[in-house]
Design an enzyme around this catalytic site. Structure first.
Site, PDB file in Angstrom:
ATOM      1  N   ARG A  33       0.844  -1.190   0.000  1.00 15.10           N
ATOM      2  CA  ARG A  33       0.000   0.000   0.000  1.00 15.10           C
ATOM      3  C   ARG A  33       0.877   1.236   0.000  1.00 15.10           C
ATOM      4  O   ARG A  33       1.833   1.323   0.776  1.00 15.10           O
ATOM      5  CB  ARG A  33      -0.874  -0.020   1.245  1.00 15.10           C
ATOM      6  CG  ARG A  33      -1.586   1.294   1.572  1.00 15.10           C
ATOM      7  CD  ARG A  33      -2.396   1.142   2.852  1.00 15.10           C
ATOM      8  NE  ARG A  33      -3.046   2.370   3.274  1.00 15.10           N
ATOM      9  CZ  ARG A  33      -2.645   3.130   4.300  1.00 15.10           C
ATOM     10  NH1 ARG A  33      -1.569   2.802   5.013  1.00 15.10           N
ATOM     11  NH2 ARG A  33      -3.307   4.226   4.603  1.00 15.10           N
ATOM     12  N   ARG A  74      -6.567  19.541   7.025  1.00 15.30           N
ATOM     13  CA  ARG A  74      -5.249  19.464   7.638  1.00 15.30           C
ATOM     14  C   ARG A  74      -4.833  20.834   8.174  1.00 15.30           C
ATOM     15  O   ARG A  74      -5.321  21.866   7.728  1.00 15.30           O
ATOM     16  CB  ARG A  74      -4.199  18.997   6.616  1.00 15.30           C
ATOM     17  CG  ARG A  74      -4.346  17.549   6.231  1.00 15.30           C
ATOM     18  CD  ARG A  74      -3.287  17.103   5.265  1.00 15.30           C
ATOM     19  NE  ARG A  74      -3.522  15.711   4.908  1.00 15.30           N
ATOM     20  CZ  ARG A  74      -3.085  14.669   5.625  1.00 15.30           C
ATOM     21  NH1 ARG A  74      -2.348  14.870   6.716  1.00 15.30           N
ATOM     22  NH2 ARG A  74      -3.366  13.442   5.255  1.00 15.30           N
ATOM     23  N   LYS A 212     -12.954   3.229   1.975  1.00 15.94           N
ATOM     24  CA  LYS A 212     -12.533   3.238   3.370  1.00 15.94           C
ATOM     25  C   LYS A 212     -13.641   3.859   4.225  1.00 15.94           C
ATOM     26  O   LYS A 212     -14.033   4.998   4.006  1.00 15.94           O
ATOM     27  CB  LYS A 212     -11.235   4.026   3.526  1.00 15.94           C
ATOM     28  CG  LYS A 212     -10.017   3.249   3.043  1.00 15.94           C
ATOM     29  CD  LYS A 212      -8.785   4.099   2.969  1.00 15.94           C
ATOM     30  CE  LYS A 212      -8.219   4.452   4.335  1.00 15.94           C
ATOM     31  NZ  LYS A 212      -7.089   5.426   4.178  1.00 15.94           N
ATOM     32  N   THR A 270      -5.585  -0.746  10.835  1.00 15.53           N
ATOM     33  CA  THR A 270      -5.155   0.157  11.902  1.00 15.53           C
ATOM     34  C   THR A 270      -4.872  -0.484  13.254  1.00 15.53           C
ATOM     35  O   THR A 270      -5.745  -1.086  13.873  1.00 15.53           O
ATOM     36  CB  THR A 270      -6.163   1.304  12.161  1.00 15.53           C
ATOM     37  OG1 THR A 270      -6.630   1.777  10.906  1.00 15.53           O
ATOM     38  CG2 THR A 270      -5.492   2.434  12.918  1.00 15.53           C
TER      39      THR A 270
END
Lengths: 458, 458, 458, 458
Positions: A33, A74, A212, A270
């Site tokens: 990935r 962000r 996701k 995760t």
């Protein structure tokens, strides 16, 4: 022996060298990935280059998954910002103590909201909002690095599905043999469809689109999103910022169930081995977590920081392989019930899996696009099944699937493709001449499907 | 539509005519049973003749089962004997008030034993035994006809497995196309093997040997007997003389279970519709009894007196077909778990059944001896499966099996046999050109088995 | 030992004598049923008288159930009428070849209808209807006796719930200690309520009202009818005229389920041992039928013709007791799941049953009206439970319930009543001084319920 | 609300202050564990003192568990020893590079053995053994602190069950109100019995003895050890040195099952929240681990380093409480089947639990020794149950049990004790006057047990 559960490993500084990658591949990585939130085109190029060399060294090709940054807010600070509990700080659009890069973020904010920075390590509570000027109290302090993610607990600012960065990342990767695109912060079927149409336009014919699930919209609309996707990824990282952590096991179970009943690939992600970022051995908790993920019949488990920035990328892969293979033994001892399909292609796939399992024989098929392999995998066959594919592109796609072992044999009509696949498995001694094998392919005759059981001795 | 449960009907005075038999066949009889305890060679000849004519009239051939008399003790009176409750009577070897035809009978007797005559209608209690001179008190009276069965409750005199009558019956039937021999009072595997070797010697190549469980030895040794047999028959009539009637449901369940776990054919017999000997409509009890027998997954249910001597042989068949078909619908709605086989031939059969059920398609096979059809039937496929067979002999064998529909296509190599079977089913419009069908056969190549799914549309 | 399933026996010519009744009671009859469709006040009086004497002789009092005639159409011929298949006959209101006693019957009729006479033994098909003049073809012939029931398949003429005969029967029985009234042809909750209000008006304080489900309306409205009733009776006789017989097992299962989920008493009726009307031993079918009825957890099974007009009333009772007790052993070995109640009284009852079962101890309670005993029985306790009751009236009510053994101890406050019950069970040695027993009763203190476990040794 | 699963927290430097302990208690700690491997009598005194003050501050008393050091081999170096991968080092009895404190250790060693130091952080492989002189190669390096544990993978040197340190620890704690003694490295029933007899001799009347399963002998003899103990602790830390980590989930499941079928308390220990030693929030793996431990129906979960030396002792408790309470909701939604007991005391306990659950009411009992509370807890009641106890000693014992809430009411006969318990619960408003409550106690009358359901409204 490896079990059928696949391992996705994130490539990063710790694993950027061909030699490390080669070790990881040989120990069990099935999909590499690349997280486009980090790095540059040059770095990605170099990662791909290392990966090619590792693949060659090991003699195995893996899936290549591009994980888009997606609509994430962000911070836009370039220096470190120190935040102490109790401080009152200002957030502004590209300005203030904590500059933020999105106007929509400010529109979503209300007094009292909890703002989480840097994966939840730092937390603020909003005290006042005036346009793009926000005052907030630090409730969990820390040192804020540059370009860290910003999350408003329980809210998702209305951002476009892809950033400019995402678009250029996709353009860059378009001709680099990518097999999977992971759509971050998937919020709706429409969102997934949009990414799919872009990657098709870019010529990525076979690349699969995985959604996701990492926020409330994704959870709420899991049905339509799974329907629109080739697979779903349960991104426990961001989910854990929107939900209280103790709710995650139920959410995880729900998403697995919704995806599996639609026959979609399921990836769990995760913090499977987060202690291994620093230490060579997992904790007991991590062992239990991976073990349970396999019992829940995920197709694949993902390593993130462990292999990207951890000290023990190779050992992390090794442990994940060991634990998941053990858990698989437990699963195989009392196999879960298979879903009952309603459409013919899935009924055929189920029938083949049951036939092969009844004979305790491996299944060999030839799949031009990988779709048939996806159907077989969706029933969680207990034995590895071999999938002849026309190209490396499809090989990488198939590598991601539960129990599937792809073999490149070139483009042929189905029966010929199957014959080549069998020959290759024989010549590589993966299949010996004497065990029972179930082969299946479309016949050249219209509407006829042929299954051959080889080496059947009564 | 008929369900998969087969009907065995006993041919007797009520059903000896071709026209009655023709009606019975067309309404659902799959196996004609000739009980050699009764009748003569001439009568049997005439039954077979009627049956042939009925088959021709209806265009359907059925199994022909010869039910041997077996080691049964009988009275040897020629006239009627009237017995009143409380009478003290004498039994002797071929003499006395009640002459009996077996010396072993007297050896088995003890004071206090209960002797049951004529299917338990008359009961005596033994008061004294002196050699072949026995005195007994009548505890249930009645009029005793000639040549009636004699049972000592809970005991089985040590008689040879076959009587002289049995041997001549077998000789008579040896070239008459018999498909099944029912071994009465089966007491051990050896007993069954003995009959099997005799019928093989007589040239009955394909005839199956079914063991009738009708006494304590049969129940005790059900494991070895089922192993040695092709099928078992739960003969509730005689069992009910050795056991108290209320124990029968448990014994019935036990025998079904032991036979099914060995993949043997299971037949349930006796008093399914006994009220229909006199009346045109069954009782509620009878309906429940047949219904439960189907839920227990018997392959076949047997009619005895109902069709042999009853007033309503045709209606009996019709009711049994109606009730069992209804019960099958219930069974199909929540199908019982399939047994898990351990040997390859059964694993293949299970795999085929599962493949066909997953596709909801009928299965078509070609079976030279009927053995493969027996394996398929042992997994109780929910849909009718079609079995191409080389000869009428095998056709009759297959007709007895759960869900099996035989088709005679001549002797061919497997693939050719299968092709002929499919053609015939098509030409007779049993299979239309457009539905999905699963075909399976050995390939001409050694060790390869081929399965073809036709008309598979995605 | 007797199992918990109760036996209802119909009193009739075969069982009208006190000595026969005494034998039946001692062998297991729990409820005597008087069918008021037959007989006269004098005959009923004499039955009651015999029953009283039998009870005294045996020292056991049973439930007395009056089964009303209900809205049944009947023929009004006084002489025998011979009907041959193919005959064309006339039906008219009180006239014609077959005179019929109801005008509503003619209103319900249409051309093509099937009319069944004498429990379906004779069948006609209607060819024309003109007012009260109907022409019909005999399709099943026979000899028609006087006052036989008339059913139109699938239809129910709109008759009032009670006939004049029913009303006078109820008046007659009002002061005769009747414990149960069976409402024939129950068609709606309203119907049941109507009968209930009449019997209350007549002073039958405790008598329970059970609805007989015997036609399409009863099946369709089973929910509301069960709700309005104290119990339901599945009258397979008439149901079998409206439905095809093979449908009965499913209907039976449905009704049991609907009644049990409402915690109502369930009685199964008709043709359990019909062969025993003529013969001393049941058929295998009958054994299976009774066995299955117990496994379905009916509270009680009813004998009709077997004890009313059969040759073997006593043996019928004996066989029913033996078979149901054996089936109970099977049931107890894998007890069915208990329904989960939602209201407090049922939760208490369930808790008590579970406590007693956990301790494997009999339960002893005192119930003023029998209602609490009904709640306990609705959970099918595996052991007999003892119910102290104030009066013979309530005793007869309780006698009908699964597993319940009533004991008359007079009217007392709950705790005193319980104490008397325990004393009586001890003095009669039903409970010995040394086994564990669970007692339960309301305390004199408001809102407190007391449970006492006696002879608990650690 | 807190679920029924109890939390054991280890007291150590991080949690030695009364104020920290007070927070931990109020957030959910039920048992304070003192690990006597570490610290001195003075430190233990001070811990107990802080605990007393914390208890007073919070108004809640908790279990006090002394965890013995047990037969563990340790290094006897006083300074740090640096070990690098590949080094060849010497081990000797109290001498050499790595001095070891046990002669038996050397007897157990063979060439090729793996020696693990400091919880497996450092690993050596033995190259030669000569008496007490061993040469070994470092295969995993690190810095070795003083007095670190030494494990030979798969072997257990034959040490006496208790060390001198253990004996003096027990003497010290004998009069300090200890409720539980945890027996480390429990190897056999005899081992446990030995500790039990010592603590009885020391006058610890009520203290329960829990066996810590942490090596191969413990796993192999889990049956006899569980039988001999009051509870078992699955010490995943040391187990993970003897077994490969991926085997732990199965071993954990096995031990839980063996303990529960013997109705023993089950505690799961080690690394539930190990990341929280450094960070304020658990990882996703840790959440899943705790969640699964609750679904496995452990009575209690143990925190070790997290509260002893971690930075976030209070938050660790908080998270464990939150996660386990959420997992409990899941468990309660589909409660696991209860074990079926065979002895009367357990049958009574099960009966009470089922009665209370059927009424959805809390259970109130009075238990002089806590034994009855243990029995109730062993059936995992879904609701908190209240246990009146005579003394603080028993209170602390009961605090450790699934679902149990102890209340000190002094020593009384059972009925009086129960009355006091109820009064106290009422006066503290834990039980309000209007909800249904099930009370149970021995009556003063011999052999009689009384259950009272209060506030039962129909």
């Amino acid at each position: 022996m490896r079990g059928p559960v696949k391992i996705v490993a994130t490539v990063g500084p710790s694993s950027a060298s061909a030699s490390i990658l080669a070790q990881m591949l040989s120990l069990g990585v099935d999909v590499a990935r690349i997280n486009t939130s980090h790095g540059s085109v040059d770095q990605w190029s170099s990662m791909l280059e290392s990966l090619r060399r590792a693949e060659e060294a090991v003699g195995k090709r893996v899936g290549v998954a591009v994980d888009l940054e997606g609509p994430r807010v962000r911070t836009s600070n370039s220096a470190l910002v120190k935040l102490e509990k109790g401080d009152l700080v200002t957030l502004g659009y590209m300005e203030g103590d904590i500059p933020v890069d999105s106007k929509q973020f400010f529109e979503a904010l209300d007094e009292g909201d909890i703002v989480l920075l840097d994966d939840g390590k730092i937390a603020l509570q909003v005290e006042s909002v005036e346009g793009f000027q926000v005052k907030a109290r630090v409730i969990e302090g820390g040192v804020l690095g540059p370009r860290k993610g910003v999350v408003v607990r329980g809210k998702e600012p209305d951002l476009p599905p892809l950033t400019a960065r995402d678009r250029s990342a996709l353009e860059f990767f378009a001709d680099k043999g990518v097999s999977h695109v992971y759509v971050s912060f998937a919020r709706s079927a429409e969102h997934v469809e949009k990414v799919r149409s872009i990657i098709r336009r870019l010529g990525l014919r076979h690349a699969r689109v995985f959604a996701k699930i990492e926020g409330p919209s994704g959870v709420r609309r899991i049905g339509e999103i799974a329907e629109a996707s080739d697979g779903v990824i349960i991104a426990r990282g961001d989910l854990g910022m929107h939900y209280s952590l103790e709710e995650l096991p139920e959410i995880q179970e729900l998403i697995v169930m919704e995806a599996r009943r639609r026959h979609k690939t399921v990836v769990l992600a995760t913090e499977f081995l987060s202690s291994m970022i620093e230490k060579p051995v997992p904790t007991r908790s991590e062992v239990v977590d991976i073990y349970q993920a396999v019992l829940q019949t995920a197709d694949a488990l993902m390593l993130t920081g462990e292999t990207a920035v951890g000290r023990y990328p190779v050992k992390s892969v090794q442990w994940m392989a060991k634990i998941s293979s053990r858990a698989y033994r437990k699963l195989a001892a009392s196999p879960p019930e298979k879903p009952r399909p309603t459409s013919t292609p899935y009924k055929l796939a189920l029938g083949l899996v049951e036939l092969a399992e009844s004979l305790d024989a491996p299944l060999v098929v030839y799949s031009k696009t990988g779709r048939f392999a996806e159907r077989l995998a969706s029933f969680r066959p207990l034995k590895t099944f071999y999938v002849g594919v026309p190209s490396r592109e499809v090989e990488r796609v198939v590598r991601h699937l539960w129990g599937a072992e792809p073999v490149v044999v070139g483009d042929h009509p189905y029966e010929a493709g199957l014959a080549r696949t069998y020959e290759k498995l024989r010549s590589e001694n993966i299949i010996h001449g004497d065990e029972t094998v179930v082969e299946a392919a479309w016949s050249s005759e219209r509407g006829i499907y042929i299954i051959r059981v080889r080496n059947l001795e009564f």
